[in-house]
Design a protein around this motif. Structure first.
Motif, PDB file in Angstrom:
ATOM      1  N   ALA A 103       0.811  -1.210   0.000  1.00  0.00           N
ATOM      2  CA  ALA A 103       0.000   0.000   0.000  1.00  0.00           C
ATOM      3  C   ALA A 103       0.852   1.271   0.000  1.00  0.00           C
ATOM      4  O   ALA A 103       0.386   2.326  -0.421  1.00  0.00           O
ATOM      5  N   ALA A 104       2.076   1.167   0.470  1.00  0.00           N
ATOM      6  CA  ALA A 104       2.943   2.347   0.567  1.00  0.00           C
ATOM      7  C   ALA A 104       3.575   2.653  -0.793  1.00  0.00           C
ATOM      8  O   ALA A 104       3.798   1.768  -1.609  1.00  0.00           O
ATOM      9  N   ALA A 105       3.846   3.932  -1.001  1.00  0.00           N
ATOM     10  CA  ALA A 105       4.536   4.348  -2.220  1.00  0.00           C
ATOM     11  C   ALA A 105       5.999   3.928  -2.141  1.00  0.00           C
ATOM     12  O   ALA A 105       6.600   3.922  -1.070  1.00  0.00           O
ATOM     13  N   TRP A 106       6.585   3.575  -3.265  1.00  0.00           N
ATOM     14  CA  TRP A 106       7.974   3.147  -3.312  1.00  0.00           C
ATOM     15  C   TRP A 106       8.875   4.371  -3.337  1.00  0.00           C
ATOM     16  O   TRP A 106       8.567   5.379  -3.969  1.00  0.00           O
ATOM     17  N   THR A 107       9.988   4.306  -2.643  1.00  0.00           N
ATOM     18  CA  THR A 107      10.955   5.401  -2.655  1.00  0.00           C
ATOM     19  C   THR A 107      12.367   4.830  -2.612  1.00  0.00           C
ATOM     20  O   THR A 107      12.597   3.770  -2.041  1.00  0.00           O
ATOM     21  N   ALA A 108      13.285   5.571  -3.223  1.00  0.00           N
ATOM     22  CA  ALA A 108      14.699   5.198  -3.172  1.00  0.00           C
ATOM     23  C   ALA A 108      15.468   6.129  -2.236  1.00  0.00           C
ATOM     24  O   ALA A 108      16.681   6.047  -2.137  1.00  0.00           O
ATOM     25  N   SER A 109      14.745   6.992  -1.549  1.00  0.00           N
ATOM     26  CA  SER A 109      15.370   7.965  -0.668  1.00  0.00           C
ATOM     27  C   SER A 109      16.045   7.268   0.509  1.00  0.00           C
ATOM     28  O   SER A 109      15.556   6.279   1.040  1.00  0.00           O
ATOM     29  N   LYS A 110      17.178   7.828   0.919  1.00  0.00           N
ATOM     30  CA  LYS A 110      17.883   7.331   2.102  1.00  0.00           C
ATOM     31  C   LYS A 110      17.495   8.124   3.347  1.00  0.00           C
ATOM     32  O   LYS A 110      17.911   7.789   4.442  1.00  0.00           O
ATOM     33  N   GLU A 111      16.709   9.185   3.159  1.00  0.00           N
ATOM     34  CA  GLU A 111      16.283  10.030   4.279  1.00  0.00           C
ATOM     35  C   GLU A 111      15.275   9.286   5.141  1.00  0.00           C
ATOM     36  O   GLU A 111      14.269   8.787   4.647  1.00  0.00           O
ATOM     37  N   PHE A 112      15.540   9.243   6.453  1.00  0.00           N
ATOM     38  CA  PHE A 112      14.667   8.542   7.384  1.00  0.00           C
ATOM     39  C   PHE A 112      13.256   9.125   7.371  1.00  0.00           C
ATOM     40  O   PHE A 112      12.269   8.397   7.376  1.00  0.00           O
ATOM     41  N   GLU A 113      13.152  10.455   7.343  1.00  0.00           N
ATOM     42  CA  GLU A 113      11.849  11.108   7.406  1.00  0.00           C
ATOM     43  C   GLU A 113      10.979  10.742   6.208  1.00  0.00           C
ATOM     44  O   GLU A 113       9.777  10.510   6.344  1.00  0.00           O
ATOM     45  N   VAL A 114      11.582  10.685   5.029  1.00  0.00           N
ATOM     46  CA  VAL A 114      10.835  10.338   3.817  1.00  0.00           C
ATOM     47  C   VAL A 114      10.373   8.892   3.885  1.00  0.00           C
ATOM     48  O   VAL A 114       9.203   8.580   3.603  1.00  0.00           O
ATOM     49  N   ARG A 115      11.264   8.006   4.283  1.00  0.00           N
ATOM     50  CA  ARG A 115      10.909   6.581   4.376  1.00  0.00           C
ATOM     51  C   ARG A 115       9.841   6.356   5.451  1.00  0.00           C
ATOM     52  O   ARG A 115       8.912   5.580   5.277  1.00  0.00           O
ATOM     53  N   TRP A 116       9.962   7.074   6.587  1.00  0.00           N
ATOM     54  CA  TRP A 116       8.976   6.950   7.643  1.00  0.00           C
ATOM     55  C   TRP A 116       7.621   7.450   7.163  1.00  0.00           C
ATOM     56  O   TRP A 116       6.592   6.834   7.443  1.00  0.00           O
ATOM     57  N   PHE A 117       7.584   8.582   6.434  1.00  0.00           N
ATOM     58  CA  PHE A 117       6.326   9.107   5.911  1.00  0.00           C
ATOM     59  C   PHE A 117       5.670   8.096   4.972  1.00  0.00           C
ATOM     60  O   PHE A 117       4.468   7.864   5.056  1.00  0.00           O
ATOM     61  N   HIS A 118       6.448   7.494   4.083  1.00  0.00           N
ATOM     62  CA  HIS A 118       5.893   6.510   3.153  1.00  0.00           C
ATOM     63  C   HIS A 118       5.316   5.307   3.911  1.00  0.00           C
ATOM     64  O   HIS A 118       4.244   4.804   3.557  1.00  0.00           O
ATOM     65  N   PHE A 119       6.005   4.852   4.946  1.00  0.00           N
ATOM     66  CA  PHE A 119       5.493   3.731   5.727  1.00  0.00           C
ATOM     67  C   PHE A 119       4.230   4.131   6.488  1.00  0.00           C
ATOM     68  O   PHE A 119       3.249   3.387   6.522  1.00  0.00           O
ATOM     69  N   ALA A 120       4.245   5.328   7.106  1.00  0.00           N
ATOM     70  CA  ALA A 120       3.070   5.791   7.858  1.00  0.00           C
ATOM     71  C   ALA A 120       1.867   5.967   6.930  1.00  0.00           C
ATOM     72  O   ALA A 120       0.744   5.593   7.284  1.00  0.00           O
ATOM     73  N   PHE A 121       2.094   6.496   5.740  1.00  0.00           N
ATOM     74  CA  PHE A 121       1.005   6.655   4.779  1.00  0.00           C
ATOM     75  C   PHE A 121       0.494   5.285   4.330  1.00  0.00           C
ATOM     76  O   PHE A 121      -0.709   5.082   4.171  1.00  0.00           O
ATOM     77  N   GLY A 122       1.402   4.330   4.153  1.00  0.00           N
ATOM     78  CA  GLY A 122       1.001   2.964   3.813  1.00  0.00           C
ATOM     79  C   GLY A 122       0.151   2.352   4.913  1.00  0.00           C
ATOM     80  O   GLY A 122      -0.830   1.654   4.639  1.00  0.00           O
ATOM     81  N   CYS A 123       0.492   2.615   6.184  1.00  0.00           N
ATOM     82  CA  CYS A 123      -0.321   2.131   7.316  1.00  0.00           C
ATOM     83  C   CYS A 123      -1.707   2.746   7.282  1.00  0.00           C
ATOM     84  O   CYS A 123      -2.709   2.065   7.532  1.00  0.00           O
ATOM     85  N   LEU A 124      -1.776   4.030   6.962  1.00  0.00           N
ATOM     86  CA  LEU A 124      -3.067   4.712   6.867  1.00  0.00           C
ATOM     87  C   LEU A 124      -3.930   4.097   5.767  1.00  0.00           C
ATOM     88  O   LEU A 124      -5.111   3.793   5.982  1.00  0.00           O
ATOM     89  N   VAL A 125      -3.354   3.882   4.603  1.00  0.00           N
ATOM     90  CA  VAL A 125      -4.096   3.278   3.490  1.00  0.00           C
ATOM     91  C   VAL A 125      -4.514   1.855   3.846  1.00  0.00           C
ATOM     92  O   VAL A 125      -5.649   1.441   3.568  1.00  0.00           O
ATOM     93  N   TYR A 126      -3.632   1.091   4.478  1.00  0.00           N
ATOM     94  CA  TYR A 126      -3.948  -0.277   4.898  1.00  0.00           C
ATOM     95  C   TYR A 126      -5.142  -0.288   5.851  1.00  0.00           C
ATOM     96  O   TYR A 126      -6.067  -1.084   5.704  1.00  0.00           O
ATOM     97  N   ASN A 127      -5.137   0.619   6.833  1.00  0.00           N
ATOM     98  CA  ASN A 127      -6.243   0.679   7.780  1.00  0.00           C
ATOM     99  C   ASN A 127      -7.535   1.140   7.123  1.00  0.00           C
ATOM    100  O   ASN A 127      -8.621   0.683   7.487  1.00  0.00           O
ATOM    101  N   MET A 128      -7.437   2.048   6.142  1.00  0.00           N
ATOM    102  CA  MET A 128      -8.631   2.446   5.386  1.00  0.00           C
ATOM    103  C   MET A 128      -9.208   1.246   4.643  1.00  0.00           C
ATOM    104  O   MET A 128     -10.430   1.065   4.595  1.00  0.00           O
ATOM    105  N   TRP A 129      -8.337   0.427   4.071  1.00  0.00           N
ATOM    106  CA  TRP A 129      -8.773  -0.780   3.359  1.00  0.00           C
ATOM    107  C   TRP A 129      -9.515  -1.721   4.298  1.00  0.00           C
ATOM    108  O   TRP A 129     -10.598  -2.233   3.970  1.00  0.00           O
ATOM    109  N   LEU A 130      -8.968  -1.957   5.490  1.00  0.00           N
ATOM    110  CA  LEU A 130      -9.637  -2.817   6.460  1.00  0.00           C
ATOM    111  C   LEU A 130     -10.965  -2.228   6.916  1.00  0.00           C
ATOM    112  O   LEU A 130     -11.950  -2.956   7.095  1.00  0.00           O
ATOM    113  N   LEU A 131     -11.028  -0.907   7.082  1.00  0.00           N
ATOM    114  CA  LEU A 131     -12.270  -0.255   7.479  1.00  0.00           C
ATOM    115  C   LEU A 131     -13.330  -0.395   6.386  1.00  0.00           C
ATOM    116  O   LEU A 131     -14.485  -0.719   6.676  1.00  0.00           O
TER     117      LEU A 131
END
Length: 96
Positions: free
Chosen positions: A31-59
């Motif tokens: 569910a998360a967008a793919w990124t090649a960034s090495k920045e922790f903040e960018v990778r964390w945002f992509h994972f958090a957004f993927g969690c949000l989309v995953y939970n929306m799917w379950l809802l």
């Protein structure tokens, strides 16, 4: 313990808790967008957004079950993640 016609334990009950968590984690990665960034903040945002989309799917899956009046804990959701992501993409494109 649920046995199938051959006397074997049903597959969904034979999974260990950590194996079910892995299924959730792989769905969140899908569910998360793919990124090649090495920045922790960018990778964390992509994972958090993927969690949000995953939970929306379950809802949405739960609300559909509630709407049709059959709430079950299935090993597979009624709506596949790829179908939900396609719908979400279409809705987001119409907003922009």
């Amino acid at each position: 313990m649920d046995l199938n016609a051959h006397g074997k334990v049903a597959a969904e009950h034979s999974k260990l808790p950590h194996e079910r968590r892995w299924d959730s984690y792989s769905s969140i990665k899908e569910a998360a967008a793919w990124t090649a960034s090495k920045e922790f903040e960018v990778r964390w945002f992509h994972f958090a957004f993927g969690c949000l989309v995953y939970n929306m799917w379950l809802l949405v899956d739960f609300l559909i079950q509630d709407r049709i009046g059959v709430i079950e804990t299935l090993s597979e959701p009624r709506i596949s993640l790829s179908r939900f992501l396609d719908w979400l993409k279409k809705e987001l494109v119409t907003l922009v």
